[in-house]
Design a protein around this motif. Structure first.
Motif, short mmCIF file in Angstrom:
data_model
loop_
_atom_site.label_atom_id
_atom_site.label_comp_id
_atom_site.label_asym_id
_atom_site.label_seq_id
_atom_site.Cartn_x
_atom_site.Cartn_y
_atom_site.Cartn_z
N ARG A 104 1.15 -1.21 0.11
CA ARG A 104 0.36 -0.36 -0.44
C ARG A 104 1.27 1.13 -0.16
N TYR A 105 0.59 2.18 -0.99
CA TYR A 105 1.15 3.47 -1.47
C TYR A 105 1.03 4.12 -2.69
N PRO A 106 1.15 5.16 -2.21
CA PRO A 106 0.29 5.81 -3.10
C PRO A 106 1.11 6.06 -5.11
N SER A 107 -0.04 5.04 -5.74
CA SER A 107 0.22 4.55 -7.26
C SER A 107 1.61 5.71 -7.99
N SER A 108 0.98 6.99 -7.69
CA SER A 108 2.07 8.07 -8.25
C SER A 108 3.16 7.94 -7.64
N GLN A 109 3.61 7.09 -6.51
CA GLN A 109 5.25 7.82 -5.87
C GLN A 109 5.45 6.59 -6.05
N LEU A 110 4.82 5.25 -6.37
CA LEU A 110 5.87 4.74 -6.15
C LEU A 110 6.63 3.53 -7.18
N THR A 111 7.56 2.74 -7.33
CA THR A 111 8.15 2.27 -9.04
C THR A 111 8.95 0.96 -8.24
N THR A 112 8.21 -0.29 -8.84
CA THR A 112 9.39 -1.02 -8.60
C THR A 112 10.37 -1.67 -10.23
N TRP A 113 11.29 -2.05 -9.39
CA TRP A 113 12.47 -2.81 -10.04
C TRP A 113 12.99 -3.64 -10.01
N VAL A 114 12.90 -4.69 -10.80
CA VAL A 114 13.67 -6.23 -10.46
C VAL A 114 14.19 -6.25 -12.21
N ILE A 115 16.00 -6.35 -11.33
CA ILE A 115 17.42 -6.61 -12.25
C ILE A 115 17.61 -8.26 -12.18
N ASP A 116 17.18 -8.33 -13.37
CA ASP A 116 17.39 -10.20 -13.94
C ASP A 116 19.10 -9.98 -14.68
N ASP A 117 19.95 -10.20 -13.01
CA ASP A 117 21.56 -10.65 -13.58
C ASP A 117 21.46 -11.48 -13.72
N GLY A 118 21.85 -12.06 -15.72
CA GLY A 118 22.01 -12.81 -16.59
C GLY A 118 22.08 -14.20 -15.78
N SER A 119 20.35 -14.36 -14.82
CA SER A 119 19.42 -15.68 -14.43
C SER A 119 19.86 -16.73 -15.76
N LEU A 120 20.30 -18.53 -15.11
CA LEU A 120 20.06 -18.87 -16.18
C LEU A 120 19.18 -20.15 -15.95
N ASP A 121 18.51 -19.89 -15.09
CA ASP A 121 16.90 -20.29 -15.02
C ASP A 121 15.78 -19.97 -15.64
N ARG A 122 14.17 -19.90 -15.39
CA ARG A 122 13.42 -19.08 -16.19
C ARG A 122 13.25 -17.43 -15.64
N THR A 123 13.99 -17.56 -15.14
CA THR A 123 13.78 -16.02 -13.75
C THR A 123 13.59 -15.04 -14.91
N ARG A 144 25.43 -11.93 -17.10
CA ARG A 144 26.04 -12.48 -16.42
C ARG A 144 27.17 -11.95 -16.13
N ASN A 145 28.22 -11.70 -17.23
CA ASN A 145 29.27 -11.63 -17.20
C ASN A 145 29.92 -9.79 -16.96
N ALA A 146 29.33 -9.17 -16.12
CA ALA A 146 28.94 -7.97 -16.29
C ALA A 146 29.99 -7.15 -15.58
N GLY A 147 29.88 -7.61 -14.56
CA GLY A 147 30.94 -7.50 -13.31
C GLY A 147 29.79 -6.50 -11.89
N GLY A 148 30.68 -6.81 -10.66
CA GLY A 148 30.41 -5.92 -10.01
C GLY A 148 29.81 -7.00 -8.76
N GLY A 149 28.92 -7.78 -9.25
CA GLY A 149 28.28 -8.38 -8.62
C GLY A 149 26.99 -8.13 -8.72
N LYS A 150 26.09 -8.57 -7.35
CA LYS A 150 25.03 -7.80 -6.81
C LYS A 150 25.30 -5.83 -6.34
N SER A 151 26.26 -5.50 -6.04
CA SER A 151 26.64 -4.08 -6.18
C SER A 151 26.63 -3.37 -7.52
N GLY A 152 26.94 -4.57 -8.64
CA GLY A 152 26.75 -3.92 -9.63
C GLY A 152 25.78 -4.13 -10.57
#
Length: 439
Positions: A104-123, A144-152
């Motif tokens: 619950r949060y004002p929809s105009s103020q909320l954005t959701t982001w998911v970064i798929d970091d080179g998954s090899l499965d069906r993610t 997947r080889n973009a580097g920087g791990g989770k921070s990247g």
């Protein structure tokens, strides 16, 4: 030479120096006469144990207001991005998106982001399909080889964020529907630059190991809240961390040259004068590590990241840039969390070689006793979300014994850091169990 290689060399030298100093400290009392050999440990036990005890007793387990946010106040809530870095998370991605879209949060103020970091499965496939069903879900695909791990991965999203705040979650995170309406006002009212949610284990009843981890998360929150009450420092824990974006960017974003982005960021925020708060309720819910092999792998990464950030930022941490209370707090908990296990290992090794009695046992006894008290406070004060295991004598005994693994992990990691170069990888914890979110 690359920056990674340079920092790796510096950390190796510092690790070797730390190992040598702790080895000398652990061995030296054995060459004193028996009447004086215990004095170093007793002195440290009184000083560090006293500070730890004060932290545990002063901890304030703060709960976000559960009152409904009036419509007029909802309109004033700041813009917010929820960010998740995911790699090979097909087992939990559908559940994750379900939870994120129900916040619950004002929809105009909320954005959701998911970064798929080179998954090899069906993610990747699952995320694209879910994004077509939920217009507010933004998916970023990364090699997947973009580097920087989770921070990247997080930095890739950071370049696109527009919100005033961002909430960083792990893929297995589970949240109460009203979390944002309670968390954001708490951050604003408290003047915090970042807030860490208490981490609650959703599968504590699986076995003794998951039960001990559930109690450990409560212990950690109690101690962190006490450190804040003493004028000390609280730290981010990766999953469930709310950060003001302008402060994060001023601190340089997420460090891609570390194995624990959360611990590193905690210190960089601190050196920029940005304080981290802690919220006991509502918590962020997550799965525990179910087996010893996975726990060993996870704790090695945590130990290495913890030592790295002290080695990297120690000149600033000991300077007048921080307050005296902050410096005392960091020193006390560095000695308890990292130096004590290495010193104890050197003490025991020397005792075996010289056929004498270990001399640092008073400090270890005090450290475990303070931990037991923190367990007791965290397990008895009540919580939202998953039930924390009771503070029964049996549970306390097992949980205190469980903490002994740090006395193996930290000496081993210190030795490894002193001898071997580090190759930065994203060592994620595997998921897959289905557990309903608990309110």
């Amino acid at each position: 030479m690359s920056s990674n290689a340079t920092s790796g060399d510096h950390r190796r030298v510092k690790s070797a120096a730390f190992l040598f100093a702790c080895g000398c400290a652990g061995a030296a009392p054995h060459w004193l006469d028996s009447a004086r050999s215990l004095w170093p440990a007793i002195s440290l036990a009184l000083m560090l144990g006293g500070y730890g005890l004060r932290s545990v007793m002063r901890g304030q387990l703060t709960r976000g207001s559960s009152a409904s946010v009036p419509e007029i106040d909802r309109a004033k809530l700041p813009s917010l991005d929820v960010v998740v870095a995911a790699r090979d998370e097909e087992a939990v991605v559908p559940r994750l998106v379900e939870r994120l879209t129900s916040l619950r949060y004002p929809s105009s103020q909320l954005t959701t982001w998911v970064i798929d970091d080179g998954s090899l499965d069906r993610t990747s496939e699952l995320l694209d399909d879910l994004a077509s069903q939920h217009p507010g879900l933004n998916v970023i695909h990364r090699q997947r080889n973009a580097g920087g791990g989770k921070s990247g991965a997080l930095n890739t999203a950071l370049n696109r964020l527009k919100g005033e705040w961002l909430l960083v979650l792990d893929a297995d995170a589970q949240l109460q529907d009203d979390l944002l309406e309670r968390l954001v006002p708490y951050a604003l009212d408290g003047g915090w630059s970042a807030v860490q949610l208490r981490k609650a284990v959703i599968d504590a009843d699986r076995n003794w190991l998951t039960r001990s981890q559930a109690m450990e998360m409560a212990l950690d929150a109690v101690i962190q809240s006490g450190r804040l009450a003493n004028g000390g420092v609280a730290e981010l824990r990766g999953n469930g961390q709310l950060i003001k974006r302008s402060v994060l960017e001023a601190s340089g974003g997420f460090n891609e040259d570390t194995v624990t982005d959360d611990l590193d960021l905690s210190f960089r925020l601190l050196t920029h004068g940005a304080l981290v708060g802690l919220l006991w309720d509502p918590p962020v819910q997550e799965e525990a590590v179910p087996g010893l092999q996975a726990l060993w792998k996870q704790r090695q990464r945590w130990a290495e990241g913890g030592l790295q950030r002290f080695f990297d930022y120690w000149p600033v941490l000991t300077s007048a840039q921080l307050s005296l209370r902050q410096r005392l707090d960091l020193t006390a908990f560095f000695l308890l969390q990292y130096a004590l296990p290495v010193v104890s290992f050197a003490d025991l090794s020397t005792a075996l070689i010289t056929r004498s009695v270990p001399v640092y046992w008073p400090l270890s006894v005090v450290a475990f006793s303070v931990s037991g008290l923190a367990y007791w406070r965290g397990c008895r004060d009540g919580s939202e979300g998953p039930e924390i295991p009771s503070a029964s004598l049996a549970n306390l005994f097992v949980a205190i014994a469980y903490l002994g693994h740090w006395f193996v992990v930290i000496p081993w990691v210190t030795l490894r850091m002193s001898l071997l170069p580090k190759r930065l990888v994203w060592a994620k914890t595997s998921h897959g169990q289905e557990h309903p979110v608990q309110a």
